[in-house]
Each structure stands twice: as C-alpha cells, then as structure tokens.
Write an enzyme that holds these catalytic residues in place. Structure first.
Site, PDB file in Angstrom:
ATOM      1  N   VAL A 228      30.244 -61.857  35.420  1.00 13.18           N
ATOM      2  CA  VAL A 228      31.014 -62.899  34.743  1.00 13.18           C
ATOM      3  C   VAL A 228      31.015 -62.709  33.211  1.00 13.18           C
ATOM      4  CG1 VAL A 228      29.150 -64.590  34.465  1.00 13.18           C
ATOM      5  CG2 VAL A 228      31.446 -65.378  35.025  1.00 13.18           C
TER       6      VAL A 228
ATOM      7  N   THR B  61      26.055 -60.081  30.138  1.00 17.07           N
ATOM      8  CA  THR B  61      25.635 -59.025  29.210  1.00 17.07           C
ATOM      9  C   THR B  61      26.519 -59.024  27.977  1.00 17.07           C
ATOM     10  OG1 THR B  61      24.842 -57.691  31.055  1.00 17.07           O
ATOM     11  CG2 THR B  61      25.190 -56.548  28.978  1.00 17.07           C
TER      12      THR B  61
ATOM     13  N   LYS C  10      15.945 -58.051  29.928  1.00 20.22           N
ATOM     14  CA  LYS C  10      16.649 -58.154  31.212  1.00 20.22           C
ATOM     15  C   LYS C  10      15.523 -58.094  32.235  1.00 20.22           C
ATOM     16  CE  LYS C  10      20.083 -57.579  34.323  1.00 20.22           C
ATOM     17  NZ  LYS C  10      21.336 -58.315  34.495  1.00 20.22           N
TER      18      LYS C  10
ATOM     19  N   GLU D 256      18.405 -62.086  29.695  1.00 23.78           N
ATOM     20  CA  GLU D 256      19.556 -62.124  30.606  1.00 23.78           C
ATOM     21  C   GLU D 256      19.074 -62.234  32.043  1.00 23.78           C
ATOM     22  OE1 GLU D 256      22.382 -58.789  30.602  1.00 23.78           O
ATOM     23  OE2 GLU D 256      23.245 -59.572  32.463  1.00 23.78           O
TER      24      GLU D 256
HETATM   25  N1  ATP Z   1      35.880 -60.343  27.494  1.00 24.07           N
HETATM   26  C1  ATP Z   1      35.911 -59.193  28.190  1.00 24.07           C
HETATM   27  N2  ATP Z   1      36.974 -58.337  28.090  1.00 24.07           N
HETATM   28  C2  ATP Z   1      37.002 -57.179  28.786  1.00 24.07           C
HETATM   29  N3  ATP Z   1      36.022 -56.768  29.619  1.00 24.07           N
HETATM   30  C3  ATP Z   1      34.943 -57.577  29.751  1.00 24.07           C
HETATM   31  C4  ATP Z   1      34.834 -58.811  29.047  1.00 24.07           C
HETATM   32  N4  ATP Z   1      33.652 -59.384  29.379  1.00 24.07           N
HETATM   33  C5  ATP Z   1      33.067 -58.542  30.233  1.00 24.07           C
HETATM   34  N5  ATP Z   1      33.819 -57.464  30.465  1.00 24.07           N
HETATM   35  C6  ATP Z   1      33.516 -56.331  31.346  1.00 24.07           C
HETATM   36  O1  ATP Z   1      33.337 -56.862  32.662  1.00 24.07           O
HETATM   37  C7  ATP Z   1      32.238 -56.256  33.313  1.00 24.07           C
HETATM   38  C8  ATP Z   1      31.200 -57.331  33.667  1.00 24.07           C
HETATM   39  O2  ATP Z   1      30.742 -57.921  32.457  1.00 24.07           O
HETATM   40  P1  ATP Z   1      29.166 -58.078  32.178  1.00 24.07           P
HETATM   41  O3  ATP Z   1      28.474 -56.790  32.462  1.00 24.07           O
HETATM   42  O4  ATP Z   1      29.022 -58.654  30.814  1.00 24.07           O
HETATM   43  O5  ATP Z   1      28.820 -59.152  33.303  1.00 24.07           O
HETATM   44  P2  ATP Z   1      27.376 -59.658  33.802  1.00 24.07           P
HETATM   45  O6  ATP Z   1      27.525 -61.084  34.129  1.00 24.07           O
HETATM   46  O7  ATP Z   1      26.366 -59.272  32.807  1.00 24.07           O
HETATM   47  O8  ATP Z   1      27.162 -58.797  35.128  1.00 24.07           O
HETATM   48  P3  ATP Z   1      25.764 -58.592  35.947  1.00 24.07           P
HETATM   49  O9  ATP Z   1      25.675 -59.736  36.879  1.00 24.07           O
HETATM   50  O10 ATP Z   1      26.027 -57.266  36.638  1.00 24.07           O
HETATM   51  O11 ATP Z   1      24.659 -58.507  34.960  1.00 24.07           O
HETATM   52  C9  ATP Z   1      31.699 -55.187  32.349  1.00 24.07           C
HETATM   53  O12 ATP Z   1      32.287 -53.955  32.656  1.00 24.07           O
HETATM   54  C10 ATP Z   1      32.188 -55.675  30.979  1.00 24.07           C
HETATM   55  O13 ATP Z   1      32.347 -54.621  30.054  1.00 24.07           O
HETATM   56 MG    MG Z   2      24.689 -58.052  33.033  1.00 24.46          MG
END
Ligand code: ATP
Ligand code: MG
Length: 251
Positions: free
Chosen positions: A16, A19, A40, A117
């Site tokens: 979502v 990160t 993390k 995180e």
């Molecule tokens: N605002 C945004 N615009 C474009 N891509 C994004 C955006 N936010 C996140 N992403 C992309 O979407 C994907 C998921 O985002 P992120 O890794 O931040 O999620 P997460 O909640 O940390 O996931 P996890 O549960 O795996 O830790 C990543 O590839 C990230 O680069």
């Molecule tokens: Mg993440």
C-alpha cells in the site's frame, strides 16, 4: 503526549506504500537534522544469498543515512514471501519477539526518534498461532509506539482505513494519523475528493497527506519530494512532540 521514541508505520494492506512513506519521511526528517533510527522488524521474501540488506530495510537505511548494523535494522529476514509468523514457522522458529525488542532498544538508545515499518497490515502475525498470535498491534504496544496508517487513495479505502483504525483502537494502540497513497486522477474516481475528510471525520484521526501515483516508482529522493509536497510535516511533528520543519534544528 505522544511517545518521543518513534512511530510504527503500518498499512491497510501489503503493497500500500508503507516503505514509500517511511522512506520519504526518513529522508525529509534526516535532512531536517533529526537523528533518526529506522527498522523493518521482519522482512520476508528475501533469499539470504542476495545479501544482508533486504529491499525495504536497504531503502530505509539509505533514506535515514542510518549507520546501524543489519541485525538492528532488520533483525529477522525470511526467504519466503509470507506473513512473518508463517515464514518463521516454516523455518522452525517460534519466537521472534525478543530479538525485535532488543534490536529496537539498541536503536532507540542511539537515536532520538525511530521509524519502524510493519509488514502487511496491523493484524498480521509475528509469532504464535490461532487466538494467541502476537501481531503488529502487540508489537506497537510492546515498543510503546503510536501508529501512522498508510492507506490507498481510491474507492474502497474508507472501509480499509476504518477497519485498521478500529482494530488499533480496540487493541489499545494510539493512531496519530493517516496517509493515503497512489492518487491517480486519470482513473476518474470521484471518491478521492471526499475520502480524506470522511476518514478523518469517522475516525477522529487526521489525514496528513494524499500522495500521488508517480512514474517511475519512487526512489529515496522522489519519495522525499512526495512527503515535502503532499504531507503535513508540521502536524506530524506536533503529533510526535518533536521540533517542526521550520524550527531549523532537529532533536
Ligand atoms: N506514490 C507511488 N507512485 C508510484 N509507485 C508507488 C507509489 N507508492 C508506492 N509505489 C510502488 O508500489 C510498490 C509498493 O509500495 P511499497 O513498497 O511502499 O509498499 P509497502 O506497503 O511497503 O509493501 P510491503 O507490504 O511489501 O512492505 C513499490 O514498488 C513502490 O515503489
Ligand atoms: Mg514495505
């Protein structure tokens, strides 16, 4: 008063934007002069032969310019892309908590403020089973950290945000704010106009920002730009009781 020690960045789902938000916030706060720790607690889906720094932990460390060793920043790494307690069980491990708590204590001792995180959402298990599952709400309570919830910007987010905040509240966790991520005007979704206000109204918790979908996917620098341009850093600093962005000097 909010804890001065840090915040747990959780989300309404995996992928979502936890990160992205944590990394953007870490870089902006590091640039403000904050002495930041990052963590993390459990990272899954990372084969050990790919190195000591799995993807999320590596980005957090780079963003915060953290000098801390991997055993503090990411005390548990599992190969399979599964919920922590499932990945741990498949590797024959039953207790992850102790190492996370002591790694956090090390980080907290060396830094003024720590961004942690989560993995997936708040009710995702870290260890145990059935009704005795220890999850990220338990970890937030253990570490005495309030929560920042990352949700999606689009239709469906009201339910996910409310359920996450409701679960947090029933578990006794403090939710300080929400951030919505991935706003894409080309989708023509009329819900995006009202979602932030409706979430804040129902939960009583502020929405500090709505981050747009960007192309290509965010780097540390572009995640920081998203936070600078679309996030109420002053409100965040007030909520965690630390000097704000205009004060000129970090903790
Ligand atoms: N605002 C945004 N615009 C474009 N891509 C994004 C955006 N936010 C996140 N992403 C992309 O979407 C994907 C998921 O985002 P992120 O890794 O931040 O999620 P997460 O909640 O940390 O996931 P996890 O549960 O795996 O830790 C990543 O590839 C990230 O680069
Ligand atoms: Mg993440």
């Amino acid at each position: 008063m909010a804890s001065r020690r840090g915040i747990l960045i959780t989300g309404t789902d995996t992928g979502v934007g936890k990160t992205t938000v944590a990394v953007g916030l870490a870089r902006v706060l590091a640039d403000e002069g904050w002495d930041l720790g990052v963590m993390k607690a459990v990272e899954t889906g990372w084969p050990r032969d790919r190195g000591a720094w799995p993807a999320d932990a590596a980005l957090l460390r780079e963003a915060a310019r953290s000098p801390d060793p991997p055993e503090w920043v990411v005390p548990w790494i599992f190969e399979e892309p599964l919920a922590p307690f499932v990945a741990a069980r498949r590797e024959g491990l039953s207790s992850l908590r102790e190492k996370i708590v002591s790694a956090f204590a090390n980080i907290a001792e060396h830094h003024s403020f720590t961004l942690v995180e989560g993995a997936g959402g708040l009710s995702v298990g870290i260890q145990g089973e059935g009704p005795h599952l220890l999850d990220y709400a338990d970890l937030a309570l253990d570490l005495d950290l309030p929560l920042l919830i990352v949700g999606r910007a689009h239709l469906g987010t009201l339910n996910h945000c409310f359920l996450t905040e409701h679960y947090a509240r029933t578990r006794g966790c403090r939710v300080l704010g929400f951030v919505l991520n991935g706003l894409d005007p080309s989708r023509g979704d009329p819900s995006v106009r009202e979602n932030p206000a409706l979430i804040a109204e129902r939960s009583g918790v502020p929405v500090w920002g709505v981050l747009p979908q960007v192309e290509p996917a965010p780097t540390v620098e572009t995640a920081a730009a998203l936070i600078r341009d679309h996030f109420d850093l002053g409100a965040f600093c007030r909520a965690v009781d630390l000097p704000g962005p205009t004060s000129g000097d970090g903790p």
